[in-house]
Design a protein around this motif. Structure first.
Motif, PDB file in Angstrom:
ATOM      1  N   SER A   1       0.844  -1.196   0.000  1.00  0.00           N
ATOM      2  CA  SER A   1       0.000   0.000   0.000  1.00  0.00           C
ATOM      3  C   SER A   1       0.881   1.248   0.000  1.00  0.00           C
ATOM      4  O   SER A   1       2.009   1.244   0.494  1.00  0.00           O
ATOM      5  CB  SER A   1      -0.928  -0.002   1.211  1.00  0.00           C
ATOM      6  OG  SER A   1      -0.161   0.027   2.404  1.00  0.00           O
ATOM      7  N   LYS A   2       0.348   2.335  -0.566  1.00  0.00           N
ATOM      8  CA  LYS A   2       1.112   3.575  -0.684  1.00  0.00           C
ATOM      9  C   LYS A   2       1.137   4.318   0.643  1.00  0.00           C
ATOM     10  O   LYS A   2       0.149   4.376   1.359  1.00  0.00           O
ATOM     11  CB  LYS A   2       0.528   4.477  -1.762  1.00  0.00           C
ATOM     12  CG  LYS A   2       0.790   3.992  -3.165  1.00  0.00           C
ATOM     13  CD  LYS A   2       0.349   5.022  -4.181  1.00  0.00           C
ATOM     14  CE  LYS A   2       0.704   4.539  -5.578  1.00  0.00           C
ATOM     15  NZ  LYS A   2       0.386   5.544  -6.588  1.00  0.00           N
ATOM     16  N   SER A   3       2.297   4.894   0.911  1.00  0.00           N
ATOM     17  CA  SER A   3       2.473   5.797   2.046  1.00  0.00           C
ATOM     18  C   SER A   3       3.607   6.739   1.655  1.00  0.00           C
ATOM     19  O   SER A   3       4.396   6.416   0.755  1.00  0.00           O
ATOM     20  CB  SER A   3       2.834   5.020   3.316  1.00  0.00           C
ATOM     21  OG  SER A   3       4.158   4.527   3.236  1.00  0.00           O
TER      22      SER A   3
ATOM     23  N   TYR B   1       6.336   7.333   3.130  1.00  0.00           N
ATOM     24  CA  TYR B   1       7.603   6.645   3.368  1.00  0.00           C
ATOM     25  C   TYR B   1       7.921   5.701   2.206  1.00  0.00           C
ATOM     26  O   TYR B   1       9.034   5.701   1.680  1.00  0.00           O
ATOM     27  CB  TYR B   1       7.533   5.875   4.695  1.00  0.00           C
ATOM     28  CG  TYR B   1       8.806   5.185   5.075  1.00  0.00           C
ATOM     29  CD1 TYR B   1       9.835   5.891   5.682  1.00  0.00           C
ATOM     30  CD2 TYR B   1       8.985   3.829   4.823  1.00  0.00           C
ATOM     31  CE1 TYR B   1      11.019   5.262   6.044  1.00  0.00           C
ATOM     32  CE2 TYR B   1      10.168   3.189   5.184  1.00  0.00           C
ATOM     33  CZ  TYR B   1      11.180   3.909   5.793  1.00  0.00           C
ATOM     34  OH  TYR B   1      12.346   3.286   6.135  1.00  0.00           O
ATOM     35  N   ARG B   2       6.931   4.912   1.792  1.00  0.00           N
ATOM     36  CA  ARG B   2       7.143   3.966   0.685  1.00  0.00           C
ATOM     37  C   ARG B   2       7.339   4.703  -0.641  1.00  0.00           C
ATOM     38  O   ARG B   2       8.089   4.245  -1.505  1.00  0.00           O
ATOM     39  CB  ARG B   2       5.980   2.993   0.610  1.00  0.00           C
ATOM     40  CG  ARG B   2       6.011   1.980   1.734  1.00  0.00           C
ATOM     41  CD  ARG B   2       5.043   0.840   1.491  1.00  0.00           C
ATOM     42  NE  ARG B   2       5.004  -0.022   2.655  1.00  0.00           N
ATOM     43  CZ  ARG B   2       3.939  -0.176   3.430  1.00  0.00           C
ATOM     44  NH1 ARG B   2       2.811   0.443   3.136  1.00  0.00           N
ATOM     45  NH2 ARG B   2       3.990  -0.974   4.481  1.00  0.00           N
ATOM     46  N   GLU B   3       6.656   5.833  -0.797  1.00  0.00           N
ATOM     47  CA  GLU B   3       6.849   6.622  -2.017  1.00  0.00           C
ATOM     48  C   GLU B   3       8.285   7.138  -2.085  1.00  0.00           C
ATOM     49  O   GLU B   3       8.895   7.153  -3.151  1.00  0.00           O
ATOM     50  CB  GLU B   3       5.855   7.782  -2.078  1.00  0.00           C
ATOM     51  CG  GLU B   3       4.420   7.341  -2.332  1.00  0.00           C
ATOM     52  CD  GLU B   3       4.262   6.646  -3.672  1.00  0.00           C
ATOM     53  OE1 GLU B   3       4.304   7.330  -4.705  1.00  0.00           O
ATOM     54  OE2 GLU B   3       4.091   5.411  -3.684  1.00  0.00           O
TER      55      GLU B   3
ATOM     56  N   VAL C   1       1.678  14.834   6.789  1.00  0.00           N
ATOM     57  CA  VAL C   1       2.603  13.694   6.797  1.00  0.00           C
ATOM     58  C   VAL C   1       3.678  13.894   5.734  1.00  0.00           C
ATOM     59  O   VAL C   1       4.852  13.617   5.960  1.00  0.00           O
ATOM     60  CB  VAL C   1       1.843  12.367   6.575  1.00  0.00           C
ATOM     61  CG1 VAL C   1       2.804  11.194   6.465  1.00  0.00           C
ATOM     62  CG2 VAL C   1       0.835  12.135   7.686  1.00  0.00           C
ATOM     63  N   ASN C   2       3.284  14.398   4.564  1.00  0.00           N
ATOM     64  CA  ASN C   2       4.257  14.643   3.493  1.00  0.00           C
ATOM     65  C   ASN C   2       5.219  15.768   3.859  1.00  0.00           C
ATOM     66  O   ASN C   2       6.361  15.768   3.406  1.00  0.00           O
ATOM     67  CB  ASN C   2       3.553  14.962   2.183  1.00  0.00           C
ATOM     68  CG  ASN C   2       3.025  13.724   1.496  1.00  0.00           C
ATOM     69  OD1 ASN C   2       3.505  12.617   1.721  1.00  0.00           O
ATOM     70  ND2 ASN C   2       2.022  13.900   0.669  1.00  0.00           N
TER      71      ASN C   2
END
Length: 154
Positions: free
Chosen positions: A33-35, A37-39, A72-73
């Motif tokens: 799933s996208k987050s 952190y993962r992006e 968050v970003n």
């Protein structure tokens, strides 16, 4: 541990992986799933893959983080700016390298053309009849002096 520090630790770890492992890791990451952190991880992997369009895709991910109003970003924006600057530098290096490779190809092509012309000239020279050699200091062509004005008598 701070997530930005974890990101840089992650980058340090994956930058040493071979291309095949980077691709495999990216595929695994794409399945999650996208987050934010993962992006960031995806952008790092794409910048390391350095394939056709990978830097552009990485930049698109980073642009999404820049333009997001999500709090968050905001946390990841400093790391995203750093990675974006790094990718811009990679693109500049790629452009310079591509230009130099093209110049090298052009120079090699010109050198090959000149070598072929030289061989053609050597072939023509070998086909010419040989000329008699002149004595040292002399001329191969006889010199006719016109300083005396003698008349031709029958």
């Amino acid at each position: 541990m701070d997530e930005n520090i974890e990101l840089f630790s992650y980058y340090q770890k994956v930058r040493l992986l071979p291309q095949s492992e980077l691709s495999k890791t990216l595929l695994e990451l794409n399945g999650l799933s996208k987050s934010p952190y993962r992006e960031m991880q995806r952008a790092m992997l794409l910048s390391l893959l350095h394939g056709n369009g990978d830097l552009t895709r990485a930049q698109l991910i980073l642009d999404g983080i820049f333009k997001s109003n999500d709090a968050v970003n905001d946390y990841f924006k400093p790391a995203a700016y750093f990675l974006s600057a790094h990718n811009a530098e990679l693109r500049r290096f790629d452009e310079v390298l591509e230009k130099q490779n093209q110049q090298l190809k052009d120079a090699q092509r010109r050198a090959d053309q000149l070598a072929q012309k030289l061989e053609d000239i050597k072939t023509i020279e070998r086909q010419l009849p040989s000329r008699p050699r002149s004595p040292i200091g002399g001329s191969a062509v006889p010199v006719i002096s016109s300083s005396s004005s003698s008349e031709i008598k029958p």
